[in-house]
Scaffold this motif. Structure first.
Motif: not given
Length: 204
Positions: A88, A90, A118, A121, A124
């Motif tokens: 997870l 960014y 996906l 994402d 996250t």
């Protein structure tokens, strides 16, 4: 996410390092045990995916017994045969892992890998949004946890203070004792807090 229908269970873990982990969600009790085993031994697909920032795909745990002996033993014992861990993250921020588990060996098809990435994402993004909203409201983000390892943190601090060792050393001793007794580090930590284990047993 229909392509993930062949996955038997999932774990969503918040991670911040070797001693910092909480299980945000586990779809079944047996996979919660798997997450706890991975935390106890400090190795496995989730640990590696968080450390490297890349997916770790393990279609057959039996093959990885040399790579992760402690984790593989526990995983096979609870009936896990394949694990696929996705970080997870960014940018440079890593929050934890999404781990998908199957009871039978076999890899993920490309569509399954895409959907799993996906899902990681989306998780996250949701965690970052909730963290931001909590900060805007003036309080710390405190999600409801499936499994909290706070007792491990407290026991680690107690052990470090009383034996005059570092937190890392204290945590390593808790882990070693748990592994040697074939127990989870969380159970051992609770025994320490309840004085059911003498600190002398952990002094070496």
């Amino acid at each position: 996410m229909e392509t993930l229908e062949h996955v038997d269970a999932a774990i969503l873990a918040l991670r911040g390092g070797a001693r910092s982990e909480e299980v945000l969600g586990a779809s079944d009790s047996w996979v919660a045990d798997l997450a706890e085993r991975q935390y106890t031994v400090g190795e496995g697909p989730g640990v590696e995916a968080f450390t490297t920032g890349s997916p770790v795909l393990v279609p057959d745990i039996v093959v990885e017994q040399v790579r992760w002996p402690g984790f593989a033993q526990g995983a096979l014992a609870v009936g896990a045969a394949a694990v696929f861990a996705f970080p997870l993250q960014y940018g440079a921020i890593r929050l934890g892992t999404l781990e998908l588990v199957r009871r039978r060996p076999g890899g993920l098809a490309s569509a399954e890998r895409r959907d799993a990435a996906l899902a990681a994402d989306l998780a996250t993004a949701a965690l970052l949004r909730q963290t931001r909203e909590a900060e805007e409201d003036g309080h710390e983000f405190a999600p409801r946890l499936a499994t909290s390892y706070q007792d491990v943190n407290v026991a680690t601090g107690m052990l470090a203070a009383q034996l005059h060792i570092s937190l890392d050393d204290a945590f390593a001793r808790l882990r070693a004792h748990a592994f040697g007794q074939n127990r989870s580090v969380l159970d051992v930590a609770r025994d320490v807090l309840e004085r059911r284990i003498a600190l002398e047993e952990l002094a070496e």
